[in-house]
Design an enzyme around this catalytic site. Structure first.
Site, PDB file in Angstrom:
ATOM      1  N   ASP A  58      10.501   1.683  -4.543  1.00  0.00           N
ATOM      2  CA  ASP A  58       9.059   1.466  -4.527  1.00  0.00           C
ATOM      3  C   ASP A  58       8.506   1.472  -5.949  1.00  0.00           C
ATOM      4  O   ASP A  58       7.713   0.600  -6.323  1.00  0.00           O
ATOM      5  CB  ASP A  58       8.377   2.561  -3.715  1.00  0.00           C
ATOM      6  N   GLY A 194      17.616   0.691   1.922  1.00  0.00           N
ATOM      7  CA  GLY A 194      16.185   0.494   1.980  1.00  0.00           C
ATOM      8  C   GLY A 194      15.671  -0.078   3.283  1.00  0.00           C
ATOM      9  O   GLY A 194      14.493   0.060   3.603  1.00  0.00           O
ATOM     10  N   ASP A 196      15.997   0.688   6.600  1.00  0.00           N
ATOM     11  CA  ASP A 196      16.525   1.869   7.270  1.00  0.00           C
ATOM     12  C   ASP A 196      17.173   1.630   8.632  1.00  0.00           C
ATOM     13  O   ASP A 196      18.295   2.071   8.875  1.00  0.00           O
ATOM     14  CB  ASP A 196      15.411   2.899   7.448  1.00  0.00           C
ATOM     15  N   ARG A 229       8.290   2.644  14.485  1.00  0.00           N
ATOM     16  CA  ARG A 229       9.171   3.444  13.657  1.00  0.00           C
ATOM     17  C   ARG A 229      10.583   3.491  14.238  1.00  0.00           C
ATOM     18  O   ARG A 229      10.813   3.125  15.394  1.00  0.00           O
ATOM     19  CB  ARG A 229       8.623   4.872  13.546  1.00  0.00           C
ATOM     20  N   TYR A 386       9.690  -1.618  12.448  1.00  0.00           N
ATOM     21  CA  TYR A 386      10.222  -1.332  11.116  1.00  0.00           C
ATOM     22  C   TYR A 386      11.091  -2.473  10.582  1.00  0.00           C
ATOM     23  O   TYR A 386      10.593  -3.573  10.348  1.00  0.00           O
ATOM     24  CB  TYR A 386      10.947   0.017  11.161  1.00  0.00           C
ATOM     25  N   GLU A 430       1.914  -2.211   5.187  1.00  0.00           N
ATOM     26  CA  GLU A 430       3.304  -1.889   4.871  1.00  0.00           C
ATOM     27  C   GLU A 430       4.216  -3.042   5.295  1.00  0.00           C
ATOM     28  O   GLU A 430       5.089  -3.470   4.545  1.00  0.00           O
ATOM     29  CB  GLU A 430       3.692  -0.609   5.593  1.00  0.00           C
TER      30      GLU A 430
END
Length: 474
Positions: A58, A194, A196, A229, A386, A430
């Site tokens: 990030d 990264g 995930d 998530r 995600y 995001e």
């Protein structure tokens, strides 16, 4: 309310009625406000609520955008991160802010125990960090930050101070993490790559016994919808891998998860080219680093290119295979398209990758507004969860740079425009639904704001600021 207060209140109401508000602030101003709001004084948090510490990749992406606002702050962002580097060269994926409560984020410093469990690997004593890493975008970011204000950079000795740390970081990856023996770096945890909960990790993770649900509490669900998530099962396996790595004192090579990933290695190669540029700026020859980047590119093609898929795949080093090299993972993720960033990629592979980008599996320019993180036709595709389908702004930025590097300017321009439109429309989300552009996860997300700034202000006809090797391919 007294008479004076009533008059003031009515005056304000009348001024709104007779003097309509002006136009909304520009994208530049809105992005700058996000980065200012997430600035801690020495670094930038990705998101005040969801991610209240400093994250490694990030910060690299954030610095790339900050250079258009404050080259000094961009330099500081990278310097703060590199100050937490371990003695063995690794750059940890989280640098913890001691003023943040332990229960604000999990895994917290007391889980990683970096200063004790990481003692043998040279973890710093004065700051708490995690023990795993993230993709090596840092040298590329340092080079771009330097180019934003070379005079300031030279006056502060910025490159001279960060170069030894970046070189040590690359040595760690090229030597300690060459777990497959083929020259590529491996990740030992999904968080390191990264992306995930990418479906590419499902098979190697299936061999990992999850940690008991009662052994940890997920702080992320306090700030994000559960359906956006990773699942509890995924998290249990993440915790098990991290626990085993910690209990092994962060020694590399013995864990049950080891994967060669195309994006991780493509960013390492791009940063090797950037290190060569930095070396030349400091008066040293960069030819050896360019040559190493070319060898790594050859290894990337030899080990991870899959002609049948038309893209790069991950290699699971712990999967049984006749040749003992592990097995390619048959899942199509955005990671396999990131090597477009590399100037030395063979042209036939570039042509194939470009067809894959716009084809039915990713649909860029045809069915999707931004590049999805996973195969649109895959059984595990989920447009909101995600890294199992949503589009992310950092991978869009990498692909935009890749398209421009390969001379695909109309496609790069179209993608740039989509990034800017969606970043503004979603309040710098995001990530987003790749079809609709609907915001997912946190808003006011730092790398979204930073990379939108970079695309807003970067030259769209050439990629001179990238200058990874030699000239620019138009």
């Amino acid at each position: 309310m007294d008479r004076t207060a009533q008059l003031i209140s009515r005056s304000a109401e009348r001024s709104i009625a007779y003097d309509p508000p002006g136009p909304p602030p520009s994208l530049h101003v809105r992005a700058a406000r996000v980065l200012e709001g997430n600035w801690t004084g020495a670094s930038t948090v990705p998101s005040r609520g969801l991610y209240p510490h400093q994250w490694s990749w990030d910060s690299a992406f954030i610095a790339i955008g900050l250079r258009h606002l404050s080259p000094l702050r961009a330099q500081t962002e990278l310097e703060t991160l590199l100050t937490a580097q371990w003695g063995d060269g690794r750059v940890p994926h989280i640098v913890f802010n001691p003023s943040v409560p332990l229960d604000a984020y999990f895994p917290s410093p007391d889980f990683w125990r970096s200063s004790t469990a990481g003692h043998t690997a040279g973890a710093p004593r004065t700051v708490q960090t995690s023990g795993i890493v993230q993709p090596p975008v840092h040298a590329l970011a340092a080079w771009l930050v330097h180019r934003a204000d070379p005079g300031l950079s030279r006056a502060r000795g910025f490159l001279a101070r960060v170069y030894p740390r970046l070189a040590a970081w690359h040595r760690y990856l090229l030597h300690r993490r060459d777990l497959g023996g083929g020259g590529l770096a491996s990740v030992v945890h999904p968080w390191e790559q990264g992306m995930d909960n990418s479906p590419a990790w499902d098979l190697p993770l299936s061999r990992v016994t999850p940690a008991p649900a009662r052994s940890f509490r997920r702080a992320d669900l306090d700030h994000g919808a559960a359906e956006d998530r990773p699942t509890d099962l995924d998290y249990g396996r993440y915790v098990r891998l991290a626990t085993d790595y910690r209990d092994g004192e962060y020694a590399d090579g013995g864990g049950g998860f080891a994967v060669e990933d195309p994006a991780f290695n493509a960013l390492l190669i791009a940063s090797e080219h950037a290190l060569a540029r930095i070396a030349a700026e400091l008066g040293a020859p960069g030819t050896a680093r360019h040559a190493r980047a070319e060898r790594l590119t050859e290894a990337l093609v030899e080990r991870l290119w899959d002609p049948a898929s038309g893209m790069f795949l991950c290699r699971d080093l712990r999967a049984p295979a006749p040749d003992g090299r592990g097995a390619l993972i048959p899942e199509l993720g955005v990671s396999g398209l990131v090597p477009l960033l590399l100037p030395g990629l063979p042209r036939p592979l570039v042509s194939t990758l470009l067809r894959t980008v716009s084809g039915p599996h990713f649909g860029l320019g045809t069915t999707t507004r931004l590049l999805p993180s996973y195969d649109l036709l895959g059984e595990a595709f989920d447009p909101h969860r995600y890294w199992r389908g949503p589009a992310w702004f950092n991978t869009a930025w990498l692909l935009e740079r890749g398209l421009r590097t390969q001379g695909e300017l109309p496609q790069a321009d179209a993608l740039r425009q989509s990034v800017l439109e969606l970043a503004e429309a979603t309040d710098f989300a995001e990530y987003v639904d790749p079809y609709t552009g609907e915001a997912c996860g946190a808003t006011g997300f730092s790398w979204t704001a930073a990379l939108a700034l970079d695309l807003l202000h970067s030259d769209t006809t050439v990629t001179a600021d990238m200058e990874l090797k030699g000239g620019n391919r138009r």
